[in-house]
Design a protein around this motif. Sequence first.
Motif, PDB file in Angstrom:
ATOM      1  N   MET A 132       0.817  -1.192   0.000  1.00 54.67           N
ATOM      2  CA  MET A 132       0.000   0.000   0.000  1.00 54.67           C
ATOM      3  C   MET A 132       0.866   1.265   0.000  1.00 54.67           C
ATOM      4  SD  MET A 132      -3.137   0.570  -0.123  1.00 54.67           S
ATOM      5  CE  MET A 132      -4.242   1.894  -0.005  1.00 54.67           C
ATOM      6  N   TRP A 133       2.017   1.204   0.610  1.00 48.62           N
ATOM      7  CA  TRP A 133       2.874   2.376   0.649  1.00 48.62           C
ATOM      8  C   TRP A 133       3.394   2.706  -0.753  1.00 48.62           C
ATOM      9  CZ3 TRP A 133       7.928   2.397  -0.896  1.00 48.62           C
ATOM     10  CH2 TRP A 133       8.529   1.147  -1.065  1.00 48.62           C
ATOM     11  N   THR A 134       3.508   1.693  -1.617  1.00 51.34           N
ATOM     12  CA  THR A 134       3.976   1.937  -2.982  1.00 51.34           C
ATOM     13  C   THR A 134       2.956   2.778  -3.754  1.00 51.34           C
ATOM     14  OG1 THR A 134       5.082  -0.202  -2.930  1.00 51.34           O
ATOM     15  CG2 THR A 134       4.810   0.833  -5.074  1.00 51.34           C
ATOM     16  N   SER A 166       3.430  11.437  -8.636  1.00 52.25           N
ATOM     17  CA  SER A 166       2.734  11.968  -9.814  1.00 52.25           C
ATOM     18  C   SER A 166       2.190  13.370  -9.561  1.00 52.25           C
ATOM     19  CB  SER A 166       1.622  11.020 -10.249  1.00 52.25           C
ATOM     20  OG  SER A 166       0.622  10.954  -9.263  1.00 52.25           O
ATOM     21  N   ILE A 167       1.689  13.614  -8.361  1.00 47.64           N
ATOM     22  CA  ILE A 167       1.192  14.955  -8.034  1.00 47.64           C
ATOM     23  C   ILE A 167       2.349  15.948  -7.998  1.00 47.64           C
ATOM     24  CG2 ILE A 167       0.170  16.351  -6.193  1.00 47.64           C
ATOM     25  CD1 ILE A 167      -1.680  13.981  -5.629  1.00 47.64           C
ATOM     26  N   THR A 168       3.473  15.544  -7.431  1.00 46.38           N
ATOM     27  CA  THR A 168       4.646  16.419  -7.371  1.00 46.38           C
ATOM     28  C   THR A 168       5.164  16.742  -8.768  1.00 46.38           C
ATOM     29  OG1 THR A 168       5.241  15.449  -5.249  1.00 46.38           O
ATOM     30  CG2 THR A 168       6.949  16.676  -6.406  1.00 46.38           C
ATOM     31  N   LEU A 169       5.262  15.742  -9.627  1.00 44.61           N
ATOM     32  CA  LEU A 169       5.721  15.981 -10.997  1.00 44.61           C
ATOM     33  C   LEU A 169       4.730  16.833 -11.783  1.00 44.61           C
ATOM     34  CD1 LEU A 169       7.260  12.532 -11.938  1.00 44.61           C
ATOM     35  CD2 LEU A 169       8.467  14.665 -11.446  1.00 44.61           C
ATOM     36  N   GLY A 170       3.445  16.636 -11.558  1.00 42.05           N
ATOM     37  CA  GLY A 170       2.433  17.440 -12.237  1.00 42.05           C
ATOM     38  C   GLY A 170       2.503  18.905 -11.830  1.00 42.05           C
ATOM     39  N   ILE A 171       2.674  19.162 -10.549  1.00 41.23           N
ATOM     40  CA  ILE A 171       2.801  20.540 -10.074  1.00 41.23           C
ATOM     41  C   ILE A 171       4.089  21.163 -10.599  1.00 41.23           C
ATOM     42  CG2 ILE A 171       3.153  21.952  -8.003  1.00 41.23           C
ATOM     43  CD1 ILE A 171       1.181  20.088  -6.570  1.00 41.23           C
ATOM     44  N   GLY A 172       5.164  20.392 -10.643  1.00 39.22           N
ATOM     45  CA  GLY A 172       6.427  20.903 -11.185  1.00 39.22           C
ATOM     46  C   GLY A 172       6.315  21.254 -12.659  1.00 39.22           C
ATOM     47  N   ALA A 173       5.640  20.408 -13.436  1.00 44.49           N
ATOM     48  CA  ALA A 173       5.450  20.694 -14.861  1.00 44.49           C
ATOM     49  C   ALA A 173       4.574  21.929 -15.051  1.00 44.49           C
ATOM     50  CB  ALA A 173       4.836  19.488 -15.557  1.00 44.49           C
ATOM     51  N   TRP A 174       3.547  22.075 -14.217  1.00 46.03           N
ATOM     52  CA  TRP A 174       2.677  23.239 -14.307  1.00 46.03           C
ATOM     53  C   TRP A 174       3.444  24.517 -13.970  1.00 46.03           C
ATOM     54  CZ3 TRP A 174       0.581  26.531 -10.438  1.00 46.03           C
ATOM     55  CH2 TRP A 174      -0.391  27.399 -10.910  1.00 46.03           C
ATOM     56  N   LEU A 175       4.282  24.467 -12.930  1.00 48.09           N
ATOM     57  CA  LEU A 175       5.074  25.642 -12.569  1.00 48.09           C
ATOM     58  C   LEU A 175       6.081  25.995 -13.668  1.00 48.09           C
ATOM     59  CD1 LEU A 175       5.747  24.974  -8.789  1.00 48.09           C
ATOM     60  CD2 LEU A 175       4.257  26.712  -9.802  1.00 48.09           C
ATOM     61  N   LEU A 176       6.675  24.992 -14.292  1.00 46.40           N
ATOM     62  CA  LEU A 176       7.595  25.247 -15.398  1.00 46.40           C
ATOM     63  C   LEU A 176       6.869  25.870 -16.584  1.00 46.40           C
ATOM     64  CD1 LEU A 176      10.544  24.869 -16.307  1.00 46.40           C
ATOM     65  CD2 LEU A 176       9.846  22.683 -17.266  1.00 46.40           C
ATOM     66  N   PHE A 177       5.665  25.406 -16.862  1.00 42.38           N
ATOM     67  CA  PHE A 177       4.870  25.991 -17.941  1.00 42.38           C
ATOM     68  C   PHE A 177       4.499  27.436 -17.634  1.00 42.38           C
ATOM     69  CE2 PHE A 177       0.583  26.916 -19.572  1.00 42.38           C
ATOM     70  CZ  PHE A 177       0.879  26.924 -20.917  1.00 42.38           C
ATOM     71  N   LEU A 208       3.560   6.495  -5.284  1.00 37.69           N
ATOM     72  CA  LEU A 208       3.367   6.814  -6.697  1.00 37.69           C
ATOM     73  C   LEU A 208       2.363   7.948  -6.887  1.00 37.69           C
ATOM     74  CD1 LEU A 208       3.419   3.281  -8.334  1.00 37.69           C
ATOM     75  CD2 LEU A 208       5.180   5.043  -8.432  1.00 37.69           C
ATOM     76  N   VAL A 209       1.342   8.004  -6.079  1.00 41.57           N
ATOM     77  CA  VAL A 209       0.373   9.109  -6.153  1.00 41.57           C
ATOM     78  C   VAL A 209       1.062  10.414  -5.771  1.00 41.57           C
ATOM     79  CG1 VAL A 209      -1.700  10.064  -5.084  1.00 41.57           C
ATOM     80  CG2 VAL A 209      -1.668   7.690  -5.838  1.00 41.57           C
ATOM     81  N   PHE A 210       1.830  10.392  -4.690  1.00 43.89           N
ATOM     82  CA  PHE A 210       2.566  11.581  -4.270  1.00 43.89           C
ATOM     83  C   PHE A 210       3.561  12.017  -5.350  1.00 43.89           C
ATOM     84  CE2 PHE A 210       6.434  13.328  -2.313  1.00 43.89           C
ATOM     85  CZ  PHE A 210       5.910  14.493  -1.796  1.00 43.89           C
TER      86      PHE A 210
END
Length: 70
Positions: A1-3, A11-22, A7-9
């Motif tokens: 379950m920790w995996t 993906s959210i972190t990478l999504g926010i990073g991509a949005w900030l870069l955009f 993975l959710v954490f």
Amino acid sequence: MWTLSFLVFLSITLGIGAWLLFMWSVKKGQYEDAEDMKYRMLEDDDIQRKKGAIKHDRGLTCIQYGKCRI
């Protein structure tokens, strides 16, 4: 379950990073003049020479004010 939670954490972190870069690239003006490049090849080079431009052998046109473009 920790995996799954990791993975959710991730993906959210990478999504926010991509949005900030955009958003950073939009504020820097990366998307403002996307149409100008395809019309630049249609400009007449004779107009530049009449304004006092100097043609170099490398294909650069330097106008008297010191601005060069390819």
